[in-house]
Design an enzyme around this catalytic site. Structure first.
Site, PDB file in Angstrom:
ATOM      1  CE1 TYR A 142      -3.524  -2.646   0.629  1.00 30.63           C
ATOM      2  CE2 TYR A 142      -4.651  -0.584   1.109  1.00 30.63           C
ATOM      3  CZ  TYR A 142      -4.692  -1.927   0.806  1.00 30.63           C
ATOM      4  OH  TYR A 142      -5.902  -2.551   0.675  1.00 30.63           O
ATOM      5  CE  LYS A 190       1.716 -17.876  -2.362  1.00 36.54           C
ATOM      6  NZ  LYS A 190       0.838 -19.055  -2.417  1.00 36.54           N
ATOM      7  CG  ASP A 222      -2.163 -20.301  -1.062  1.00 37.11           C
ATOM      8  OD1 ASP A 222      -1.629 -20.240   0.062  1.00 37.11           O
ATOM      9  OD2 ASP A 222      -1.654 -20.922  -2.017  1.00 37.11           O
ATOM     10  CG  ASP A 246      -8.110  -4.700   1.716  1.00 37.26           C
ATOM     11  OD1 ASP A 246      -9.048  -4.205   2.368  1.00 37.26           O
ATOM     12  OD2 ASP A 246      -8.056  -4.687   0.475  1.00 37.26           O
ATOM     13  CG  ASP A 250     -13.642  -6.791   2.523  1.00 41.06           C
ATOM     14  OD1 ASP A 250     -13.485  -6.120   3.561  1.00 41.06           O
ATOM     15  OD2 ASP A 250     -14.015  -6.296   1.448  1.00 41.06           O
TER      16      ASP A 250
END
Ligand code: IPM
Ligand code: MG
Length: 351
Positions: A142, A190, A222, A246, A250
């Site tokens: 970001y 990851k 994942d 993020d 959600d």
């Protein structure tokens, strides 16, 4: 006691839902003998319209001198559909996070018994889900530099960067929270692909011996995305970097049955910010139909940060009573729906 609260309603449904949370806080003040002085400031698309800046200096100054910030939402379809816009509402949110040093975003994912049948997952999978996502909020892709476009405009790039210090402070916060809960911490990364993730894992492994009572699990993002819907009850505290957080928060939010119920806290170096996890829902703006509960529950988190625990519990109870009484907005009950302000009034009256 006297508290100064900055209110940043922002865009879309922001003003309507923040209004309800203020109402509820006023009711809390009356009952428990506190005064909340609310001062309003601009952020997001409305701030661009009025000042040209999505996070004006005046807003930042107000946030800095307040005891807490109650935030609504930002975003406007006008900008979503214009990828070339030079100034965007989201930049206001990112600037606020960076300037207030809000490095940790805390998103509790809790199911409400009366909403279990609204979940896209089977009742037995979601009943009793109770975990917290801790998302790093001021680093990673970001904010990393360089970012931009090549001269011929045919290549675009973003940079994901983390320093040891940035990872260390958020992981410590996650360990501390896990200690106060069920002592299980899942670190999502990851590390099989990304250098930044390997740094995260290294730091976690260095910290773990200082928190021997906390059980640490490492999970690739994942796999985490899959396990959140397969077995959400297994999680207690999850910590992860900015973009993974993020996305996963959600995903996690919808399994509770209504995104309109979930609050969040962003904490760090300066004043903390409390906001619903949902967005500005422009289609509903001005219609008095949006669910105000996520913002009202954000006000409860705000009170907890001021150590007003009984007061926060009173808000939580009034919100769950409103659900039990089915005094709810249209996202929860289409046939008996109440308006945003009716739900706000009901909860304020039941404090
Ligand atoms: C969030 C939002 C923001 C983010 C957007 C609006 C920039 O999705 O708070 O989760 O990506 O951080
Ligand atoms: Mg998001």
């Amino acid at each position: 006691m006297n508290y100064n609260i900055a209110t940043l309603p922002g865009d879309g449904i922001g003003p309507e839902i923040v209004e309800q949370a203020k109402k509820v806080m006023v009711a809390v003040g009356k009952k428990f003998n506190h005064t909340f002085n609310f001062e309003h400031a601009l952020v997001g698309a409305i701030a661009i319209e009025k000042t040209g800046n999505p996070y004006p200096d005046a807003t930042h100054e107000l946030c800095m001198k307040s005891d807490a910030v109650l935030f609504g939402a930002i975003g406007d379809p006008k900008y979503d559909n214009d990828p070339k816009a030079k100034v965007r509402p989201e930049q206001g949110l990112l600037a606020m996070r960076k300037k207030l040093g809000l490095y940790a975003n805390i998103r509790p994912v809790v199911t409400f018994p009366s909403l279990l049948d609204k979940s896209p997952l089977k009742r037995e999978l979601v009943e009793g889900v109770d975990f917290v996502v801790i998302r790093e909020l001021t680093g990673g892709i970001y904010f990393g530099q360089p970012r931009g476009r090549s001269e011929d405009l045919n290549t675009a790039f973003d940079t994901c960067v983390y320093t040891r210090e940035e990872v260390d402070r958020i992981c410590r916060l996650a360990f501390d929270l896990a200690r106060k809960r069920n002592k299980r911490l899942c670190a999502v990364d990851k590390a099989n692909v990304l250098g930044t993730s390997r740094l995260w894992r290294e730091v976690m492994q260095e910290l773990a011996p200082q928190f021997p009572d906390v059980e640490v699990e490492y999970m690739f993002v994942d796999n985490a995305a899959m396990q959140i819907i397969q077995w959400p009850k297994k999680f207690d505290v999850m910590v992860t970097e900015n973009m993974f957080g993020d996305i996963l928060s959600d995903e996690a939010s919808v399994i509770t049955g209504s995104m309109g119920m979930l609050p969040s806290a962003s904490v760090g170096l300066h004043t903390s910010v409390f906001e619903p996890i949902h967005g500005s829902y422009p289609q509903a703006a001005g219609k008095n139909i949006a669910n105000p509960c996520a913002t009202i529950l954000s006000a409860a988190m705000l009170l907890e940060s001021l150590n007003l625990l009984t007061e926060a519990a009173a808000i939580r109870k009034a919100v769950s009573d409103s659900l039990a009484a089915n005094f709810v907005t249209v996202d929860i009950d289409k046939t008996a729906a109440k308006s945003t302000s009716e739900v706000g009034d009901w909860i304020a009256a039941h404090i």
